[in-house]
Design a protein around this motif. Sequence first.
Motif, PDB file in Angstrom:
ATOM      1  N   ASP A 108     -34.252 -20.457  25.045  1.00  0.00           N
ATOM      2  CA  ASP A 108     -33.330 -21.458  25.566  1.00  0.00           C
ATOM      3  C   ASP A 108     -33.738 -22.811  25.001  1.00  0.00           C
ATOM      4  OD1 ASP A 108     -31.210 -22.405  27.007  1.00  0.00           O
ATOM      5  OD2 ASP A 108     -32.165 -22.285  28.968  1.00  0.00           O
TER       6      ASP A 108
ATOM      7  N   TYR B 244     -24.511 -13.082  32.341  1.00  0.00           N
ATOM      8  CA  TYR B 244     -23.684 -14.272  32.092  1.00  0.00           C
ATOM      9  C   TYR B 244     -22.235 -13.788  32.143  1.00  0.00           C
ATOM     10  CZ  TYR B 244     -23.756 -19.168  30.596  1.00  0.00           C
ATOM     11  OH  TYR B 244     -23.678 -20.535  30.551  1.00  0.00           O
TER      12      TYR B 244
ATOM     13  N   GLY C  69     -23.001 -18.297  35.334  1.00  0.00           N
ATOM     14  CA  GLY C  69     -24.346 -17.751  35.229  1.00  0.00           C
ATOM     15  C   GLY C  69     -24.668 -16.807  36.375  1.00  0.00           C
TER      16      GLY C  69
ATOM     17  N   LYS D  22     -22.586 -17.642  25.228  1.00  0.00           N
ATOM     18  CA  LYS D  22     -22.829 -17.296  26.625  1.00  0.00           C
ATOM     19  C   LYS D  22     -23.298 -15.842  26.764  1.00  0.00           C
ATOM     20  CE  LYS D  22     -21.033 -21.349  27.532  1.00  0.00           C
ATOM     21  NZ  LYS D  22     -21.885 -22.505  27.827  1.00  0.00           N
TER      22      LYS D  22
ATOM     23  N   TRP E 180     -28.657 -15.841  30.063  1.00  0.00           N
ATOM     24  CA  TRP E 180     -28.926 -16.857  31.085  1.00  0.00           C
ATOM     25  C   TRP E 180     -30.362 -16.648  31.555  1.00  0.00           C
ATOM     26  CZ3 TRP E 180     -25.856 -20.742  33.401  1.00  0.00           C
ATOM     27  CH2 TRP E 180     -26.451 -21.393  34.480  1.00  0.00           C
TER      28      TRP E 180
END
Length: 431
Positions: free
Chosen positions: A209, A274, A371, A414, A417
Amino acid sequence: MADVLPFAAFRPASGLESRIAALPYDVFRSEEAREEVRKNPESFLAIDRAETMLPDGTAFDDPKVYVKARALLEEKVRSGKFVQDEKPCYYVYSQTWNGRTQTGITALCFIDDYVNGVIRKHENTREDKEQDRIRHVDTCNAQTGPIFLAYRSNPEIARIVTSVMTKPPVCDFISSGDVRNRVFIIDDEKDIAVIRDAFRQISSVYIADGHHRCASAVKVGLQRREERREGKNSHPAPLGHASLPETALKAGAFESDYFLSVLFPEDELEILDYNRVLKTLGDNTAEEILTKIAKAGFAVGEESSDVTKPTEKGEFGLYLGGKWRLLTAGPEIRSSDPVDGLDVSILQNHVLGPIFGIGDPRTDPKIDFVGGIRGPEELVRRCSLDGKAAFLMHPTSIQELFAVADAGRLMPPKSTWFEPKLLSGLFIHAL
């Protein structure tokens, strides 16, 4: 091999960690950021999002925002709210949430490792988001938000981390979301040497991330190299000490050649789902959608009033018409390709694109993303407001992330998460 260095961090003065440390700047909308800083003026969000300290209506990328961020950071250093360690260290950053602990090494990573592909990415970045953090890092002359990296577990690193964590932490506090944050210091020279050598044996490190923060830090470092070659130096003086404690930089390297990171072993990380919310069904009725999904290669389960959670790869929970159904991808639409075989790709390629006309989910207004931290209840809530249907995903695995990055490919938007989020303001790397 990965070049991972100890460094002398600026850290909140003892006892201030819980008031200063903040969630990353990009998890807040503008009004949320202002409210957070209003409630806690000490929050590091005031520096990460300095428009919160300027009049309402100030754009996030107004030049005054970055100047304000620098002034706020300097004030905290002058007032003793941030203190720099006396010598380079590695820092163990441990987060416990929901009964699970992830423990990383806070350190510096070499920008050339990113350029040369030792540090591997799995997402594209947007120029506007990069420019914001480039200007923030360059004006503050410091990196304030760590990059979340992952590596394949190493027994020598694990041994030292486990040993260090038997000692008292230098801070221990609960942050929002009921996350326990602890920091331990590795300052023994032998341990430092073992850890640095262990990372040298690791061929690849992966961005989990923080792709925009990483790309921005690298671009600042490369720009400063170019400026040094041209004999330019127009940057602010370093924070704190007139001469910073020396780090173990490569010969001829500068602090800006490295970026702030926390590196976690793969076996301690968990990726959450996600999920997708559709804002329109187009011209389709619910029954027509189910028929089209079945023709696309999915087994469609019986409807249920209870949440239908996918339990393995290739399964999807569909919430449509107030009922849940389990969708299972058939063998003909599964793939061994590292990207096409991802559940998010299967859904996009066989449902979202052909049935709902969603070409680019990054920009298409017909779709939104939720999320997994919010749970399936949020999908039901959204469908009672502006949503028409929702897909509950099975989480992407860390091994799938590695496989995509190793192939030099990119994940669909996406796809992952990560939770908990790394806090900003616990460690600052001055350039």
